[in-house]
Scaffold this motif. Structure first.
Motif, PDB file in Angstrom:
ATOM      1  N   VAL A 227       0.850  -1.186   0.000  1.00  0.00           N
ATOM      2  CA  VAL A 227       0.000   0.000   0.000  1.00  0.00           C
ATOM      3  C   VAL A 227       0.888   1.239   0.000  1.00  0.00           C
ATOM      4  N   ARG A 228       0.644   2.118  -0.963  1.00  0.00           N
ATOM      5  CA  ARG A 228       1.404   3.364  -1.083  1.00  0.00           C
ATOM      6  C   ARG A 228       0.463   4.531  -0.813  1.00  0.00           C
ATOM      7  N   SER A 229       0.967   5.558  -0.152  1.00  0.00           N
ATOM      8  CA  SER A 229       0.141   6.734   0.121  1.00  0.00           C
ATOM      9  C   SER A 229       1.017   7.961   0.297  1.00  0.00           C
ATOM     10  N   LYS A 230       0.394   9.116   0.202  1.00  0.00           N
ATOM     11  CA  LYS A 230       1.034  10.407   0.475  1.00  0.00           C
ATOM     12  C   LYS A 230       0.460  10.924   1.786  1.00  0.00           C
ATOM     13  N   PHE A 231       1.267  11.686   2.528  1.00  0.00           N
ATOM     14  CA  PHE A 231       0.779  12.188   3.808  1.00  0.00           C
ATOM     15  C   PHE A 231       1.282  13.600   4.064  1.00  0.00           C
ATOM     16  N   THR A 232       0.552  14.277   4.925  1.00  0.00           N
ATOM     17  CA  THR A 232       0.995  15.519   5.546  1.00  0.00           C
ATOM     18  C   THR A 232       0.793  15.347   7.035  1.00  0.00           C
ATOM     19  N   LEU A 233       1.801  15.673   7.797  1.00  0.00           N
ATOM     20  CA  LEU A 233       1.741  15.576   9.258  1.00  0.00           C
ATOM     21  C   LEU A 233       2.059  16.945   9.831  1.00  0.00           C
ATOM     22  N   LEU A 234       1.155  17.475  10.626  1.00  0.00           N
ATOM     23  CA  LEU A 234       1.375  18.738  11.312  1.00  0.00           C
ATOM     24  C   LEU A 234       1.568  18.443  12.785  1.00  0.00           C
ATOM     25  N   ARG A 235       2.672  18.934  13.341  1.00  0.00           N
ATOM     26  CA  ARG A 235       2.941  18.786  14.772  1.00  0.00           C
ATOM     27  C   ARG A 235       2.919  20.174  15.379  1.00  0.00           C
ATOM     28  N   ALA A 236       2.133  20.349  16.442  1.00  0.00           N
ATOM     29  CA  ALA A 236       2.012  21.651  17.086  1.00  0.00           C
ATOM     30  C   ALA A 236       2.156  21.490  18.592  1.00  0.00           C
ATOM     31  N   ARG A 237       2.971  22.362  19.167  1.00  0.00           N
ATOM     32  CA  ARG A 237       3.172  22.366  20.612  1.00  0.00           C
ATOM     33  C   ARG A 237       3.381  23.804  21.043  1.00  0.00           C
ATOM     34  N   ARG A 238       2.603  24.224  21.982  1.00  0.00           N
ATOM     35  CA  ARG A 238       2.620  25.599  22.448  1.00  0.00           C
ATOM     36  C   ARG A 238       2.337  26.556  21.303  1.00  0.00           C
ATOM     37  N   ASP A 239       2.626  27.832  21.484  1.00  0.00           N
ATOM     38  CA  ASP A 239       2.251  28.833  20.483  1.00  0.00           C
ATOM     39  C   ASP A 239       3.204  28.911  19.299  1.00  0.00           C
ATOM     40  N   LYS A 240       4.482  28.684  19.522  1.00  0.00           N
ATOM     41  CA  LYS A 240       5.462  28.943  18.465  1.00  0.00           C
ATOM     42  C   LYS A 240       6.077  27.695  17.865  1.00  0.00           C
ATOM     43  N   ASP A 241       5.722  26.535  18.309  1.00  0.00           N
ATOM     44  CA  ASP A 241       6.359  25.308  17.838  1.00  0.00           C
ATOM     45  C   ASP A 241       5.409  24.559  16.911  1.00  0.00           C
ATOM     46  N   HIS A 242       5.406  24.943  15.635  1.00  0.00           N
ATOM     47  CA  HIS A 242       4.579  24.287  14.622  1.00  0.00           C
ATOM     48  C   HIS A 242       5.498  23.843  13.494  1.00  0.00           C
ATOM     49  N   ILE A 243       5.349  22.607  13.071  1.00  0.00           N
ATOM     50  CA  ILE A 243       6.161  22.083  11.966  1.00  0.00           C
ATOM     51  C   ILE A 243       5.303  21.111  11.178  1.00  0.00           C
ATOM     52  N   SER A 244       5.559  21.023   9.887  1.00  0.00           N
ATOM     53  CA  SER A 244       4.824  20.051   9.082  1.00  0.00           C
ATOM     54  C   SER A 244       5.805  19.243   8.246  1.00  0.00           C
ATOM     55  N   HIS A 245       5.411  18.029   7.965  1.00  0.00           N
ATOM     56  CA  HIS A 245       6.183  17.129   7.119  1.00  0.00           C
ATOM     57  C   HIS A 245       5.244  16.575   6.056  1.00  0.00           C
ATOM     58  N   THR A 246       5.730  16.469   4.846  1.00  0.00           N
ATOM     59  CA  THR A 246       4.986  15.790   3.795  1.00  0.00           C
ATOM     60  C   THR A 246       5.879  14.706   3.218  1.00  0.00           C
ATOM     61  N   GLY A 247       5.277  13.655   2.741  1.00  0.00           N
ATOM     62  CA  GLY A 247       6.077  12.584   2.184  1.00  0.00           C
ATOM     63  C   GLY A 247       5.232  11.445   1.662  1.00  0.00           C
ATOM     64  N   THR A 248       5.896  10.334   1.451  1.00  0.00           N
ATOM     65  CA  THR A 248       5.288   9.127   0.908  1.00  0.00           C
ATOM     66  C   THR A 248       5.493   7.995   1.897  1.00  0.00           C
ATOM     67  N   ARG A 249       4.470   7.173   2.050  1.00  0.00           N
ATOM     68  CA  ARG A 249       4.581   5.971   2.887  1.00  0.00           C
ATOM     69  C   ARG A 249       4.440   4.743   2.006  1.00  0.00           C
ATOM     70  N   LYS A 250       5.244   3.743   2.293  1.00  0.00           N
ATOM     71  CA  LYS A 250       5.124   2.441   1.645  1.00  0.00           C
ATOM     72  C   LYS A 250       4.872   1.441   2.767  1.00  0.00           C
ATOM     73  N   ASP A 251       3.668   0.880   2.787  1.00  0.00           N
ATOM     74  CA  ASP A 251       3.273  -0.042   3.849  1.00  0.00           C
ATOM     75  C   ASP A 251       3.074  -1.441   3.293  1.00  0.00           C
ATOM     76  N   LEU A 252       3.381  -2.420   4.120  1.00  0.00           N
ATOM     77  CA  LEU A 252       2.977  -3.803   3.859  1.00  0.00           C
ATOM     78  C   LEU A 252       1.919  -4.142   4.888  1.00  0.00           C
ATOM     79  N   LEU A 253       0.723  -4.511   4.420  1.00  0.00           N
ATOM     80  CA  LEU A 253      -0.381  -4.848   5.305  1.00  0.00           C
ATOM     81  C   LEU A 253      -0.744  -6.313   5.123  1.00  0.00           C
ATOM     82  N   ARG A 254      -1.031  -6.986   6.244  1.00  0.00           N
ATOM     83  CA  ARG A 254      -1.444  -8.390   6.205  1.00  0.00           C
ATOM     84  C   ARG A 254      -2.909  -8.476   6.611  1.00  0.00           C
ATOM     85  N   ASP A 255      -3.682  -9.212   5.827  1.00  0.00           N
ATOM     86  CA  ASP A 255      -5.091  -9.438   6.130  1.00  0.00           C
ATOM     87  C   ASP A 255      -5.182 -10.625   7.081  1.00  0.00           C
ATOM     88  N   THR A 256      -5.600 -10.359   8.314  1.00  0.00           N
ATOM     89  CA  THR A 256      -5.724 -11.407   9.326  1.00  0.00           C
ATOM     90  C   THR A 256      -7.197 -11.580   9.675  1.00  0.00           C
TER      91      THR A 256
END
Length: 124
Positions: free
Chosen positions: A68-97
């Motif tokens: 499974v392939r996907s694109k993501f954006t992750l926003l991390r926020a802490r207090r008033d001035k600590d905001h950062i974002s990351h964008t990227g690609t994930r490659k996952d292997l998933l098992r159907d159980t």
């Protein structure tokens, strides 16, 4: 690796850089550490917002495992001035159980040459 086509001499001998290369036991240790109350980084709590898009699923040679392939954006926020974002690609292997889909492995690709985050103590 970001290079111009004219500078590529063929297959690169440069190894992939791993920021984290963890197995299930190490992930359990990281999660247990959060429960100790001693992690100063999460006092006050850090807030995460994730958006996952462009999800594609492919069959593998094993009938119950999916690539499974996907694109993501992750926003991390802490207090008033600590905001950062990351964008990227994930490659996952998933098992159907019998209990549903389970994550077997995840590789995260961050396209930025330099990561300007103070910490990467998060799950992508």
């Amino acid at each position: 690796m970001n290079t111009y086509r004219r500078n590529r001499l063929g297959k690169s001998s440069i190894c992939e850089t791993m920021i984290y290369d963890e197995n299930f036991e190490k992930l359990k240790q990281r999660a247990a550490r959060e429960d100790t109350g001693m992690v100063w980084l999460n006092d006050p709590a850090t807030h995460h917002v994730r958006t996952v898009t462009n999800i594609e699923s492919f069959c593998t040679e094993e009938a119950s495992v999916y690539d499974v392939r996907s694109k993501f954006t992750l926003l991390r926020a802490r207090r008033d001035k600590d905001h950062i974002s990351h964008t990227g690609t994930r490659k996952d292997l998933l098992r159907d159980t019998g209990d549903g889909l389970k994550l077997v492995a995840r590789t995260v690709f961050l396209p930025a040459r330099v990561i300007v985050d103070k910490n990467l103590n998060m799950f992508f």
